[in-house]
Write a protein that holds these residues in place. Structure first.
Motif, PDB file in Angstrom:
ATOM      1  N   MET A 195       0.837  -1.186   0.000  1.00  0.00           N
ATOM      2  CA  MET A 195       0.000   0.000   0.000  1.00  0.00           C
ATOM      3  C   MET A 195       0.874   1.238   0.000  1.00  0.00           C
ATOM      4  O   MET A 195       1.887   1.287   0.705  1.00  0.00           O
ATOM      5  CB  MET A 195      -0.868   0.020   1.250  1.00  0.00           C
ATOM      6  CG  MET A 195      -1.419  -1.339   1.600  1.00  0.00           C
ATOM      7  SD  MET A 195      -2.833  -1.195   2.662  1.00  0.00           S
ATOM      8  CE  MET A 195      -4.111  -1.027   1.491  1.00  0.00           C
ATOM      9  N   ALA A 196       0.443   2.219  -0.773  1.00  0.00           N
ATOM     10  CA  ALA A 196       1.197   3.470  -0.809  1.00  0.00           C
ATOM     11  C   ALA A 196       1.231   4.041   0.606  1.00  0.00           C
ATOM     12  O   ALA A 196       0.204   4.134   1.269  1.00  0.00           O
ATOM     13  CB  ALA A 196       0.524   4.441  -1.755  1.00  0.00           C
ATOM     14  N   LYS A 220      -5.143   1.478   9.611  1.00  0.00           N
ATOM     15  CA  LYS A 220      -6.415   1.528   8.885  1.00  0.00           C
ATOM     16  C   LYS A 220      -6.081   1.496   7.404  1.00  0.00           C
ATOM     17  O   LYS A 220      -5.199   2.225   6.958  1.00  0.00           O
ATOM     18  CB  LYS A 220      -7.131   2.844   9.182  1.00  0.00           C
ATOM     19  CG  LYS A 220      -7.920   2.823  10.451  1.00  0.00           C
ATOM     20  CD  LYS A 220      -8.905   4.001  10.458  1.00  0.00           C
ATOM     21  CE  LYS A 220      -9.550   4.124  11.805  1.00  0.00           C
ATOM     22  NZ  LYS A 220      -9.535   5.493  12.318  1.00  0.00           N
ATOM     23  N   ILE A 221      -6.795   0.665   6.667  1.00  0.00           N
ATOM     24  CA  ILE A 221      -6.485   0.596   5.242  1.00  0.00           C
ATOM     25  C   ILE A 221      -7.735   0.773   4.384  1.00  0.00           C
ATOM     26  O   ILE A 221      -8.841   0.436   4.787  1.00  0.00           O
ATOM     27  CB  ILE A 221      -5.774  -0.724   4.883  1.00  0.00           C
ATOM     28  CG1 ILE A 221      -6.635  -1.926   5.245  1.00  0.00           C
ATOM     29  CG2 ILE A 221      -4.439  -0.834   5.588  1.00  0.00           C
ATOM     30  CD1 ILE A 221      -6.002  -3.226   4.838  1.00  0.00           C
ATOM     31  N   TYR A 222      -7.498   1.320   3.199  1.00  0.00           N
ATOM     32  CA  TYR A 222      -8.570   1.590   2.250  1.00  0.00           C
ATOM     33  C   TYR A 222      -8.103   1.049   0.919  1.00  0.00           C
ATOM     34  O   TYR A 222      -7.075   1.491   0.395  1.00  0.00           O
ATOM     35  CB  TYR A 222      -8.807   3.099   2.137  1.00  0.00           C
ATOM     36  CG  TYR A 222      -9.125   3.734   3.472  1.00  0.00           C
ATOM     37  CD1 TYR A 222     -10.439   3.915   3.872  1.00  0.00           C
ATOM     38  CD2 TYR A 222      -8.091   4.111   4.332  1.00  0.00           C
ATOM     39  CE1 TYR A 222     -10.731   4.473   5.118  1.00  0.00           C
ATOM     40  CE2 TYR A 222      -8.369   4.662   5.574  1.00  0.00           C
ATOM     41  CZ  TYR A 222      -9.691   4.837   5.957  1.00  0.00           C
ATOM     42  OH  TYR A 222      -9.970   5.377   7.189  1.00  0.00           O
ATOM     43  N   THR A 223      -8.836   0.087   0.383  1.00  0.00           N
ATOM     44  CA  THR A 223      -8.322  -0.526  -0.831  1.00  0.00           C
ATOM     45  C   THR A 223      -9.409  -1.038  -1.764  1.00  0.00           C
ATOM     46  O   THR A 223     -10.575  -1.150  -1.378  1.00  0.00           O
ATOM     47  CB  THR A 223      -7.323  -1.664  -0.474  1.00  0.00           C
ATOM     48  OG1 THR A 223      -6.711  -2.129  -1.650  1.00  0.00           O
ATOM     49  CG2 THR A 223      -8.018  -2.803   0.226  1.00  0.00           C
ATOM     50  N   ALA A 254      -4.934   1.645  -2.983  1.00  0.00           N
ATOM     51  CA  ALA A 254      -4.576   0.919  -1.756  1.00  0.00           C
ATOM     52  C   ALA A 254      -3.703   1.835  -0.916  1.00  0.00           C
ATOM     53  O   ALA A 254      -2.552   2.077  -1.250  1.00  0.00           O
ATOM     54  CB  ALA A 254      -3.835  -0.366  -2.078  1.00  0.00           C
ATOM     55  N   VAL A 255      -4.269   2.369   0.152  1.00  0.00           N
ATOM     56  CA  VAL A 255      -3.497   3.301   0.985  1.00  0.00           C
ATOM     57  C   VAL A 255      -3.766   3.054   2.470  1.00  0.00           C
ATOM     58  O   VAL A 255      -4.783   2.461   2.835  1.00  0.00           O
ATOM     59  CB  VAL A 255      -3.850   4.787   0.681  1.00  0.00           C
ATOM     60  CG1 VAL A 255      -3.573   5.151  -0.772  1.00  0.00           C
ATOM     61  CG2 VAL A 255      -5.294   5.085   1.048  1.00  0.00           C
ATOM     62  N   THR A 277     -10.812  -1.506   6.020  1.00  0.00           N
ATOM     63  CA  THR A 277     -10.663  -2.397   7.166  1.00  0.00           C
ATOM     64  C   THR A 277      -9.346  -2.110   7.895  1.00  0.00           C
ATOM     65  O   THR A 277      -8.768  -1.038   7.732  1.00  0.00           O
ATOM     66  CB  THR A 277     -10.778  -3.876   6.710  1.00  0.00           C
ATOM     67  OG1 THR A 277     -10.647  -4.721   7.829  1.00  0.00           O
ATOM     68  CG2 THR A 277      -9.714  -4.237   5.688  1.00  0.00           C
ATOM     69  N   LYS A 278      -8.904  -3.068   8.682  1.00  0.00           N
ATOM     70  CA  LYS A 278      -7.665  -2.848   9.430  1.00  0.00           C
ATOM     71  C   LYS A 278      -6.625  -3.881   9.058  1.00  0.00           C
ATOM     72  O   LYS A 278      -6.962  -4.972   8.596  1.00  0.00           O
ATOM     73  CB  LYS A 278      -7.961  -2.948  10.924  1.00  0.00           C
ATOM     74  CG  LYS A 278      -8.689  -1.725  11.438  1.00  0.00           C
ATOM     75  CD  LYS A 278      -8.754  -1.797  12.923  1.00  0.00           C
ATOM     76  CE  LYS A 278      -9.652  -0.731  13.497  1.00  0.00           C
ATOM     77  NZ  LYS A 278     -10.251  -1.223  14.742  1.00  0.00           N
TER      78      LYS A 278
END
Ligand code: ATP
Ligand code: MG
Length: 441
Positions: A195-196, A220-223, A254-255, A277-278
């Motif tokens: 992830m960036a 915390k991730i957003y992808t 994806a960050v 999600t995490k």
């Protein structure tokens, strides 16, 4: 190894001080013991797992041509003053004075030290690239150590450093590590997404965190879910192929939260693919150009001209991975751990039914154990006289991938054998050896 002679201090119940399942399990089955806040001893079960992870990490570094070295844990403050980080690093750095009153420190990371090593010997661009790594204890005086070895103060890390002549070559090095990390985590049966990540104060830089999904993770991730389907299998260790691979990943949003932007997420990712999600950060790669080489004067001669080398650094949390694998593989509802065989503390457990007056099954267990040992299968025998179901429960928790049960169902040369969590089957010893060895590949 006999269970009665092993140092595996099992607790009856989950320790109440532990909040997440990896921490609970590691204390419960005696993998680690806390010695002070955020500082742990590694007991045999935990140490075996960590060493196996370390070996996989090492093999994948060697495969891309990184050379292993070992730098000390204690460093002099001088080089940190040169880079300007002695002040900047703040309270996470453990500062020490030796008997001559010299300022020393326990290394939280090694950019300065490795740059010092590089500049003292490498003078020509013809020696580039230089790729070096070591696997060593780090100390960071974390404000809130927590979750056992996941966020502790003393931890075991693989850190690598690359030195190149220019940006193009440096990105090639970066991409080699990118691929190598995907392979490493895959061998550990983890699905880690690059992830960036935040690039810090220096603009234009490049960085990826490798994160595995886990509810208990701190990132915390957003992808875009489709990133999980990107295949890296046929990527070659050459410039073009590697940059194609990175592009394939970077097509998908994806960050981590530092880089998150709601508008981008909504616009770039169709809602059926959105995943918020995490996760647990298990690795981090970073390109920072001449951030250290310039102030520390690490340069090479390029056709009569002095050129500062372009650097990157690449970390993997070897000790954190032990916990990350547990978070991914432990079924805490049914209390069954499933270690990937590549890192399991033992490959097979033999569980004979033993009573005070009858140890004939133990005699059988010893015979089977000798045969498996001859085939390089790492065995533990539960030679206690606990009842059979208590033994089963205990070994479901410990998570050895294969079990041989010797009791009333054992007839002639047929043994009751099973993969943990699955139905058992009756097999001959040679068939068992074949199954275990085929899984080890
Ligand atoms: P984090 O964001 O989790 O604090 P970091 O970005 O400071 O980590 P890096 O300097 O990138 O960490 O270190 C490389 C790897 O070392 C991380 O990806 C992580 O797996 C591991 N690591 C870092 N800090 C700790 C810690 N306190 N305890 C255990 N492992 C750690
Ligand atoms: Mg990081």
């Amino acid at each position: 190894m006999y269970f009665t002679k092993s140092f595996i201090p099992i607790l009856k119940n989950n320790p109440t001080e532990a909040k997440i399942k990896s921490h609970q399990l590691m204390l419960r089955i005696g993998m680690i013991k806390q010695s002070s806040a955020g500082i742990y001893s590694w007991l045999p079960l935990g140490f075996k797992v960590m060493k196996k992870i370390e070996q996989i990490v090492r093999e994948e570094q060697n495969r891309i041509g990184v050379q292993e070295i070992l730098m000390p844990t204690i460093q002099s403050s001088d080089i940190w003053k040169e880079s300007g980080r002695y002040e900047d690093y703040g309270e996470e750095m453990l500062r020490i004075k030796d008997r001559q009153n010299r300022e020393m420190l326990y290394g939280p990371t090694n950019e300065e030290l490795v740059t010092e090593i590089f500049r003292s010997s490498i003078k020509s661009y013809k020696s580039l690239p230089q790729l070096l790594y070591h696997i060593q204890w780090k100390f960071r005086d974390e404000l809130r150590p927590r979750f056992g070895i996941m966020r502790c103060r003393e931890f075991y890390m693989k850190d690598a450093y690359s030195f190149d002549l220019n940006d193009e070559e440096a990105l090639f090095s970066y991409n080699k590590f990118f691929l190598s990390y995907l392979k490493t985590f895959k061998r550990l049966e983890l699905s880690a997404i690059p992830m960036a990540a935040d690039t810090g104060p220096i603009g234009g830089n490049l960085s990826h965190e490798f994160v595995i999904l886990a509810e208990t993770g701190e990132s915390k991730i957003y992808t875009d879910k489709r990133i999980f389907e990107v295949n890296s299998d046929n990527t070659k260790l050459e410039k073009k192929s590697l940059s194609v691979l990175r592009n394939k990943f970077e097509e998908f949003y994806a960050v981590t939260d530092e880089k998150y932007n709601e508008k981008d997420f909504m616009e770039k990712v169709n809602d059926k693919y959105r995943l918020n999600t995490k996760g647990i950060e298990v690795g981090h790669i970073f390109y920072f150009g001449d951030k250290y080489s310039k102030p520390m004067n690490a340069s090479v001669d390029f056709k009569g001209q002095k050129q500062f080398v372009k650097m990157g650094s690449y970390g993997i949390g070897v000790s954190r991975l032990v916990g990350a694998i547990i978070e991914a593989k432990y079924d805490d509802k049914n209390e069954i751990m499933k270690w990937p065989i590549s890192v399991a503390p033992y490959e097979c457990v033999i569980i004979p039914a033993i009573t005070k007056n009858d140890d004939s099954n133990l005699v059988k267990a010893n015979k089977v154990s000798n045969l498996l040992n001859d085939k390089n299968i790492d065995i533990i025998i539960d030679d206690t006289d606990e009842n059979f179901s208590a033994k089963m429960k205990k070994f479901n928790l410990i998570g050895i991938p294969f079990q041989i049960l010797i009791g009333k169902n054992t007839e002639g040369d047929l043994l009751e054998f099973r993969e943990i969590g699955k139905e058992s089957q009756k097999l001959k010893i040679n068939q068992i050896i074949e199954i275990i060895n085929s899984k080890k590949k």
